[in-house]
Design an enzyme around this catalytic site. Structure first.
Site, PDB file in Angstrom:
ATOM      1  N   SER A  47     -17.844  -8.497 -30.712  1.00 57.09           N
ATOM      2  CA  SER A  47     -19.204  -9.062 -31.172  1.00 57.09           C
ATOM      3  C   SER A  47     -20.093  -8.052 -30.410  1.00 57.09           C
ATOM      4  O   SER A  47     -19.794  -7.330 -29.464  1.00 57.09           O
ATOM      5  CB  SER A  47     -19.445 -10.314 -30.907  1.00 57.09           C
ATOM      6  OG  SER A  47     -20.751 -10.355 -31.035  1.00 57.09           O
ATOM      7  N   TYR A  72     -18.922 -17.489 -25.534  1.00 51.68           N
ATOM      8  CA  TYR A  72     -18.735 -16.885 -26.699  1.00 51.68           C
ATOM      9  C   TYR A  72     -18.633 -15.228 -26.370  1.00 51.68           C
ATOM     10  O   TYR A  72     -17.926 -14.516 -26.527  1.00 51.68           O
ATOM     11  CB  TYR A  72     -19.992 -17.050 -27.876  1.00 51.68           C
ATOM     12  CG  TYR A  72     -19.524 -16.150 -28.978  1.00 51.68           C
ATOM     13  CD1 TYR A  72     -18.571 -16.552 -30.158  1.00 51.68           C
ATOM     14  CD2 TYR A  72     -20.255 -15.018 -29.259  1.00 51.68           C
ATOM     15  CE1 TYR A  72     -18.550 -15.814 -31.205  1.00 51.68           C
ATOM     16  CE2 TYR A  72     -20.119 -14.304 -30.274  1.00 51.68           C
ATOM     17  CZ  TYR A  72     -19.331 -14.831 -31.398  1.00 51.68           C
ATOM     18  OH  TYR A  72     -19.312 -13.861 -32.627  1.00 51.68           O
TER      19      TYR A  72
HETATM   20  P1  NAP Z   1     -17.245 -18.322 -40.174  1.00 53.04           P
HETATM   21  O1  NAP Z   1     -17.876 -18.222 -41.657  1.00 53.04           O
HETATM   22  O2  NAP Z   1     -17.865 -19.357 -39.348  1.00 53.04           O
HETATM   23  O3  NAP Z   1     -15.697 -18.167 -40.103  1.00 53.04           O
HETATM   24  C1  NAP Z   1     -15.099 -18.772 -38.979  1.00 53.04           C
HETATM   25  C2  NAP Z   1     -13.509 -18.756 -39.451  1.00 53.04           C
HETATM   26  O4  NAP Z   1     -12.732 -19.378 -38.258  1.00 53.04           O
HETATM   27  C3  NAP Z   1     -13.551 -20.185 -40.356  1.00 53.04           C
HETATM   28  O5  NAP Z   1     -12.506 -19.635 -41.202  1.00 53.04           O
HETATM   29  C4  NAP Z   1     -12.870 -21.101 -39.495  1.00 53.04           C
HETATM   30  O6  NAP Z   1     -12.391 -22.049 -39.941  1.00 53.04           O
HETATM   31  C5  NAP Z   1     -12.213 -20.406 -38.468  1.00 53.04           C
HETATM   32  N1  NAP Z   1     -11.859 -21.185 -37.282  1.00 53.04           N
HETATM   33  C6  NAP Z   1     -12.976 -21.759 -36.408  1.00 53.04           C
HETATM   34  N2  NAP Z   1     -12.446 -22.501 -35.472  1.00 53.04           N
HETATM   35  C7  NAP Z   1     -11.024 -22.431 -35.670  1.00 53.04           C
HETATM   36  C8  NAP Z   1      -9.941 -23.026 -35.125  1.00 53.04           C
HETATM   37  N3  NAP Z   1     -10.023 -24.066 -33.972  1.00 53.04           N
HETATM   38  N4  NAP Z   1      -8.605 -23.094 -35.898  1.00 53.04           N
HETATM   39  C9  NAP Z   1      -8.425 -22.442 -36.792  1.00 53.04           C
HETATM   40  N5  NAP Z   1      -9.469 -21.845 -37.551  1.00 53.04           N
HETATM   41  C10 NAP Z   1     -10.606 -21.842 -36.942  1.00 53.04           C
HETATM   42  O7  NAP Z   1     -17.978 -17.050 -39.265  1.00 53.04           O
HETATM   43  P2  NAP Z   1     -17.785 -15.697 -39.593  1.00 53.04           P
HETATM   44  O8  NAP Z   1     -18.889 -15.217 -39.298  1.00 53.04           O
HETATM   45  O9  NAP Z   1     -17.042 -15.254 -40.650  1.00 53.04           O
HETATM   46  O10 NAP Z   1     -16.796 -15.155 -38.171  1.00 53.04           O
HETATM   47  C11 NAP Z   1     -15.669 -14.369 -38.162  1.00 53.04           C
HETATM   48  C12 NAP Z   1     -15.431 -13.565 -36.935  1.00 53.04           C
HETATM   49  O11 NAP Z   1     -16.590 -12.603 -36.900  1.00 53.04           O
HETATM   50  C13 NAP Z   1     -15.459 -14.342 -35.717  1.00 53.04           C
HETATM   51  O12 NAP Z   1     -14.675 -14.212 -34.857  1.00 53.04           O
HETATM   52  C14 NAP Z   1     -16.982 -14.032 -35.174  1.00 53.04           C
HETATM   53  O13 NAP Z   1     -17.024 -14.552 -33.907  1.00 53.04           O
HETATM   54  C15 NAP Z   1     -17.101 -12.751 -35.570  1.00 53.04           C
HETATM   55  N6  NAP Z   1     -18.629 -12.124 -35.787  1.00 53.04           N
HETATM   56  C16 NAP Z   1     -19.361 -12.693 -36.627  1.00 53.04           C
HETATM   57  C17 NAP Z   1     -20.431 -12.000 -36.871  1.00 53.04           C
HETATM   58  C18 NAP Z   1     -21.605 -12.578 -38.014  1.00 53.04           C
HETATM   59  O14 NAP Z   1     -22.832 -12.104 -37.847  1.00 53.04           O
HETATM   60  N7  NAP Z   1     -21.135 -13.302 -38.574  1.00 53.04           N
HETATM   61  C19 NAP Z   1     -21.289 -11.180 -36.012  1.00 53.04           C
HETATM   62  C20 NAP Z   1     -20.191 -10.647 -34.806  1.00 53.04           C
HETATM   63  C21 NAP Z   1     -18.956 -11.249 -34.672  1.00 53.04           C
HETATM   64  P3  NAP Z   1     -12.971 -23.371 -40.714  1.00 53.04           P
HETATM   65  O15 NAP Z   1     -13.666 -22.909 -41.851  1.00 53.04           O
HETATM   66  O16 NAP Z   1     -11.792 -24.241 -41.166  1.00 53.04           O
HETATM   67  O17 NAP Z   1     -14.001 -24.086 -39.781  1.00 53.04           O
END
Ligand code: NAP
Length: 248
Positions: A155, A168
């Site tokens: 990130s 985080y």
């Molecule tokens: P998201 O839509 O909230 O997806 C997160 C995923 O992680 C979901 O499938 C969630 O499962 C799973 N997860 C969370 N806690 C878990 C646990 N305890 N056990 C198993 N699975 C778990 O978020 P996203 O934005 O796609 O994030 C994906 C990655 O990108 C993350 O590592 C995040 O830090 C990174 N990121 C995102 C952004 C952004 O702007 N979106 C920016 C920088 C980095 P459930 O659906 O079952 O909760």
């Protein structure tokens, strides 16, 4: 070639078996569908089975190879659970060529002075320790591949700390570190490359939680950042290791 503009051939991942964590939502769901659309057999790893089943159905409907579903809660799993995961994947798929560590937990958005130990530990468990344990357990399977790719998810706050991002941000600094350590350990002694992706601001549930006042329509879609994921997962990135790439 700029990885953000990478145009993958349709058959890029033919014959490859690729595991994706957090595959039921957001970036992980998009990556799973995208890898499958490029020929991979995808293992959908996550904790909410109905969401994984939805992605499974989407992949099958689109004509992709039959995926696997592997339910696991990253905050509850212990080392044996990951050893069992290795054994099960070896038994069912016999190979593993890619591992996208995508699942992540945002945790509290509050000053360190107020940050609770419970939230700290949960975020570090889901965002760092689970990745360490899963990678460690699956390495023997990845080592059998003639060309394997491990991708960790970083990130912007994993490179520059910002106020209120708490555990985080710290967890994302840690994942950059884990990625570099592992990349250098495996360089020259294996066919495994290890890199990080920083997705950048992307339209998902997590982004909406972190920035509730933002209009999601103004934020980049998960689909738009897939070129970097395909680049690092496919053969175009062979020889690239220990890097941290921005997807936008
Ligand atoms: P998201 O839509 O909230 O997806 C997160 C995923 O992680 C979901 O499938 C969630 O499962 C799973 N997860 C969370 N806690 C878990 C646990 N305890 N056990 C198993 N699975 C778990 O978020 P996203 O934005 O796609 O994030 C994906 C990655 O990108 C993350 O590592 C995040 O830090 C990174 N990121 C995102 C952004 C952004 O702007 N979106 C920016 C920088 C980095 P459930 O659906 O079952 O909760």
């Amino acid at each position: 070639m700029n990885h953000m503009q990478y145009q993958a051939p349709d058959n890029l991942l033919d014959g490859r078996v690729i595991a994706v964590t957090g595959a039921g939502d957001g970036i992980g769901a998009e990556a799973a569908r995208t890898f499958a659309a490029h020929g991979a057999t995808v293992i959908l790893i996550g904790r909410t089975v109905p969401k994984l089943e939805e992605v499974y159905d989407q992949i099958e409907k689109a004509g992709g190879a039959q995926p696997g579903i592997y339910p696991i809660s990253l905050d509850g799993a212990v080392e044996k659970d990951y050893r069992d995961m290795h054994d099960r994947l070896e038994e069912v798929f016999g190979q593993l060529d890619g591992l996208l560590h995508n699942a992540g937990k945002l945790g509290q958005r509050t000053p360190i002075a107020n940050y609770t130990l419970a939230s700290w530990q949960k975020v570090m468990q889901v965002n760092v320790t689970a990745e360490f344990l899963m990678t460690k357990a699956l390495l023997p399977l990845l080592e059998k591949s003639d060309s394997a790719s491990i991708i960790f998810t970083s990130s912007g706050v994993g490179k520059v700390g910002k106020p209120y991002w708490g555990a985080y941000a710290v967890s994302k600094f840690a994942i950059e570190g884990l990625s570099q350590v592992l990349a250098h350990e495996l360089e020259g002694t294996s066919n495994i490359r290890v890199n990080c992706i920083n997705p950048g601001a992307t339209r998902t549930r997590m982004r909406a939680t972190a920035f509730p006042a933002e209009d999601p329509a103004t934020v980049t879609t998960p689909a738009a950042i897939m070129p970097t994921y395909l680049y690092l997962m496919g053969s175009a990135s062979e020889g690239i290791t220990g890097q941290s790439l921005d997807a936008q």
